[in-house]
Scaffold this motif. Structure first.
Motif, PDB file in Angstrom:
ATOM      1  N   GLY A 135      39.513  40.870  39.366  1.00  0.00           N
ATOM      2  CA  GLY A 135      38.222  40.630  40.013  1.00  0.00           C
ATOM      3  C   GLY A 135      37.248  41.786  39.837  1.00  0.00           C
ATOM      4  N   HIS A 136      37.757  43.015  39.871  1.00  0.00           N
ATOM      5  CA  HIS A 136      36.867  44.168  39.704  1.00  0.00           C
ATOM      6  C   HIS A 136      36.171  44.156  38.344  1.00  0.00           C
ATOM      7  CE1 HIS A 136      38.732  45.945  43.262  1.00  0.00           C
ATOM      8  NE2 HIS A 136      37.688  46.745  43.285  1.00  0.00           N
ATOM      9  N   TRP A 164      33.753  44.289  49.734  1.00  0.00           N
ATOM     10  CA  TRP A 164      33.245  43.919  48.410  1.00  0.00           C
ATOM     11  C   TRP A 164      31.786  44.298  48.229  1.00  0.00           C
ATOM     12  CZ3 TRP A 164      37.306  44.304  46.037  1.00  0.00           C
ATOM     13  CH2 TRP A 164      38.501  43.859  46.587  1.00  0.00           C
ATOM     14  N   GLY A 221      32.741  34.887  49.447  1.00  0.00           N
ATOM     15  CA  GLY A 221      33.942  34.838  50.301  1.00  0.00           C
ATOM     16  C   GLY A 221      34.426  36.253  50.557  1.00  0.00           C
ATOM     17  N   SER A 240      36.773  38.484  51.571  1.00  0.00           N
ATOM     18  CA  SER A 240      38.192  38.348  51.920  1.00  0.00           C
ATOM     19  C   SER A 240      38.696  39.492  52.799  1.00  0.00           C
ATOM     20  CB  SER A 240      39.031  38.263  50.637  1.00  0.00           C
ATOM     21  OG  SER A 240      38.759  39.391  49.830  1.00  0.00           O
TER      22      SER A 240
END
Ligand code: PLP
Length: 338
Positions: free
Chosen positions: A80-81, A106, A154, A156
């Motif tokens: 994801g990064h 995030w 989202g 998380s």
């Protein structure tokens, strides 16, 4: 006598038995056998015709999942990064201004990444568990007039979702009309767009060697989504999450996100039960039930427990298991009276 100065490591000369575990943290989650099997199919060249066809199918699957017809739709080879860096490196240039809405880790990370490329970073911040109203966002946009706005859909780390995400076609124009090259060669969108067949060039050039086995797995996971239907998948995740939330409240636990409609259905944040050490709870559940749940992250560290119910793990049977494990942990873990 070996001519080598470093010998084969003893640890690699025997197999490593990976245990079965129910992965109900914020990720990674369990993978359906069908996806694991897809990843074990025979290797192909990353520019073979069949691989390109698989990549094209992945693009269509992602367009379906994200409900977009944007031609520049692709998967980044990385975690994801890498995708976050890809988005920020390509859309911003040094000295340009970015507005980042921070309501968890995030947003914090996005600000850090943007700072590293010399962008002018402005933030709007809300407390962990909170979310931004459209008015708050509009006010901040008016105040800072940024070139790019970053909002986590989202979050998380806190369990919050933002719904009405504005997708901007303008962004593609910005990405492909830069004054400077993006700082990363690997994440340069003009290369990636060509590799994924999203531009007008007749040939896909070598940029990096795509992770072919992962393409098989990603194609299979998107095939499952296409068969299930996006709306059915949303509905199941919502119903399972609500069933879980009800069960938690019946046990006397409190949900971290007050506003029901802002609760992320995939990752639930529970207020860390008072008097307990959260690590003892997650440790007990792992040891006794072989289930992973986790604590908070970044601004929510120490404040919450996080439980993920995603993909094939989003079932009422898993909710029952994790509720039983939590109830048992609260009985057996040390509770201070202070
Ligand atoms: C919303 C969000 N963005 C980015 C990331 C980073 O992903 P990764 O850990 O794969 O780099 C995560 C990971 O959980 C996430 O939930």
């Amino acid at each position: 006598m070996s001519s080598l100065s470093v010998l084969p490591p003893e640890c690699l000369l025997q197999p490593f038995p990976v245990p079965q575990r129910l992965m109900l943290g914020p990720g990674p989650s369990n993978v359906p056998a069908r996806i694991a099997a897809a990843g074990a199919q025979p290797m192909l060249g990353h520019l073979h015709a069949e691989t390109i066809e698989i990549m094209n199918q992945i693009k269509s699957g992602i367009q379906y999942a994200f409900q977009t017809r944007n031609r520049v739709t692709l998967a980044v080879s990385g975690p994801g990064h890498a995708a976050m860096e890809c988005a920020i490196f390509n859309s911003l240039e040094p000295g340009e201004s970015v507005l980042i809405a921070v309501n968890g880790i995030w947003g914090e990370r996005a600000a850090d990444i943007a700072e590293r490329i010399g962008a002018k970073v402005n933030t709007v911040v809300t407390s962990p568990g909170g979310y931004f109203t459209n008015e708050e966002i509009e006010q901040a946009l008016d105040k800072y007039r940024p070139v790019v706005f970053f909002l986590t859909h989202g979050e998380s780390s806190t369990g919050v979702q933002h719904w009405e995400v504005l997708l901007s076609a303008w962004m593609s124009k910005k990405i492909f009309n830069r004054r400077t090259k993006p700082i990363s060669y690997f994440l340069d969108m003009s290369w990636l767009a060509n590799y994924w067949g999203c531009d007008d060039k007749p040939v896909r050039a070598y940029h990096h060697t795509g992770p072919v086995s992962f393409f098989y797995g990603l194609r299979e996971s998107l095939a499952i989504l296409a068969e299930t239907g996006l709306e059915n998948s949303w509905k199941r995740h919502k119903e399972v999450a609500e069933y879980f939330h009800k069960g938690l409240e019946e046990m006397g636990l409190k949900l971290f996100v007050q506003d029901k409609k802002a609760r992320l259905p995939t990752v639930t944040t529970i207020v860390a039960p008072s008097g307990y050490e959260w690590r003892e709870i997650t440790g007990y559940i792992m040891k006794t039930y072989n289930i992973e749940i986790s604590g908070g992250l970044g601004p929510s560290a120490g404040m919450v427990l996080r439980v993920g119910l995603m993909g094939c793990n989003s079932t009422k049977a898993n909710v029952d298991k994790v509720l039983e494990a939590l109830a048992d942990a609260l009985k057996h873990c040390h509770k201070s009276r202070v």
